[in-house]
Design an enzyme around this catalytic site. Structure first.
Site, PDB file in Angstrom:
ATOM      1  CG  ASP A 145     -19.445  17.977  -3.167  1.00 24.56           C
ATOM      2  OD1 ASP A 145     -20.370  18.488  -3.548  1.00 24.56           O
ATOM      3  OD2 ASP A 145     -19.357  17.140  -2.196  1.00 24.56           O
ATOM      4  CB  SER A 146     -18.217  13.635  -4.346  1.00 21.39           C
ATOM      5  OG  SER A 146     -18.125  12.130  -4.264  1.00 21.39           O
TER       6      SER A 146
END
Length: 332
Positions: free
Chosen positions: A165-166
């Protein structure tokens, strides 16, 4: 002539309440802290924002050899034992500066249960102590190790699924590119980038202008992360959108509708599709960056997470079946 209606973006009620809490909380913001204090703040948020971890049959800490020494890692599995099969390698988010095994444990236990697959989380080196390219170096080394680490993991690894994520999504993409160009002992059969940052050049993305203040991830915090990480924005391992996307693995790409990084995720999905890569694109409309860690603070995020993982599971099964058939064909 009918004039277009300038509609405000939809914000879910629980997202609005969570943002009101964050934006009115006393104390310094993340980008106003030293990295060590910022890491403590992120860990302190977990009990307030996220659900409790799922109970699994196996949670085991181990170390993975990295280019500059051993890297902490954690293996999650809903089963104590299983037949050889895919291994999910997960790289946590946090702007390459914060986050770790603790911050993302609730999501990883949830994913291991819903996917019914083992998940290995890598605690790669963080900036500013270890600036770019330490993180992509660590993640590539960990992936190559995991592809042949059957004895240590006590699981037969036939293939890899790269997820994150991210900042971790960026690392998953960069690692998938590296293993495409120079294959490991087991192939990458799928990837799942969640609200990735894929272009670190200074570009006027509309979503940055629209959501860069008051929506959790801010322009100030993004600039702070970049200052700590110190990447080369023109290098593919800094801005993977600039790379060649042909022959990338089937991809499930998840974005958030109120995220400054939303348009980068959309652009990456488009680039993959243009290159002929199978893509499932899902956007959590009315939700914000970081929502996979906010199952308690934003209860509707639970549905976003479950829906994405439900779509990923058959993608992995199909890709693994294709791998088995291709391997059988080569032996004929």
């Amino acid at each position: 002539m009918i004039q277009p209606v300038d509609r405000a973006p939809y914000v879910r009620p629980d997202v609005a309440a969570f943002l009101a809490y964050l934006n009115n909380a006393p104390g310094p913001k993340l980008h106003e802290l030293e990295p060590a204090a910022a890491r403590q703040l992120i860990d302190a948020m977990r009990p307030l924002a996220d659900a409790e971890p799922d109970t699994l049959a196996l949670i085991r800490d181990l170390t993975v050899p990295g280019p500059a020494g051993a890297l902490p890692a954690r293996l999650y599995d809903a089963r104590e034992r299983r037949e050889p099969g895919p291994l999910v390698l997960f790289f946590h988010g946090g702007g390459f500066v914060v986050g770790g095994l603790y911050s993302h444990e609730p999501f990883c236990t949830r994913a291991a249960a819903l996917l019914d697959l083992p998940i290995l989380v890598i605690d790669y080196r963080l900036a500013p102590e270890h600036p770019w390219p330490a993180a992509p170096d660590d993640c590539e080394a960990a992936a190559r190790w995991a592809a042949s680490a059957t004895a240590v993991l006590e699981r037969g690894v036939t293939s890899l699924v790269l997820a994150g994520d991210s900042a971790g999504a960026t690392l998953a993409i960069v690692t998938a590119m590296a293993l495409r160009d120079r294959p490991a002992a087991a192939p990458v059969i799928a990837q799942m980038p969640i609200y990735p940052a894929v272009d670190l050049r200074e570009r006027a993305w509309a979503s940055v202008t629209q959501f860069g203040a008051g929506h959790m991830l801010t322009i100030e915090s993004m600039n702070w992360f970049t200052e700590q990480y110190r990447p080369d924005p023109l290098a593919v391992r800094g801005s993977p959108l600039l790379g060649d996307h042909h022959l990338m693995p089937p991809t499930l790409l998840l974005t958030a509708g109120l995220d400054p990084l939303r348009d980068q995720g959309r652009a990456y999905a488009a680039a993959l599709i243009e290159a002929g890569v199978p893509v499932i694109f899902r956007e959590a409309v009315g939700n914000i960056h970081g929502f996979i860690n906010f199952a308690k603070g934003i209860p509707s995020s639970v549905g976003d997470i479950a829906g994405a993982l439900a779509a990923l599971r058959p993608m992995i099964a199909e890709a693994e079946a294709n791998r088995v058939m291709a391997e059988a064909a080569r032996t004929l």
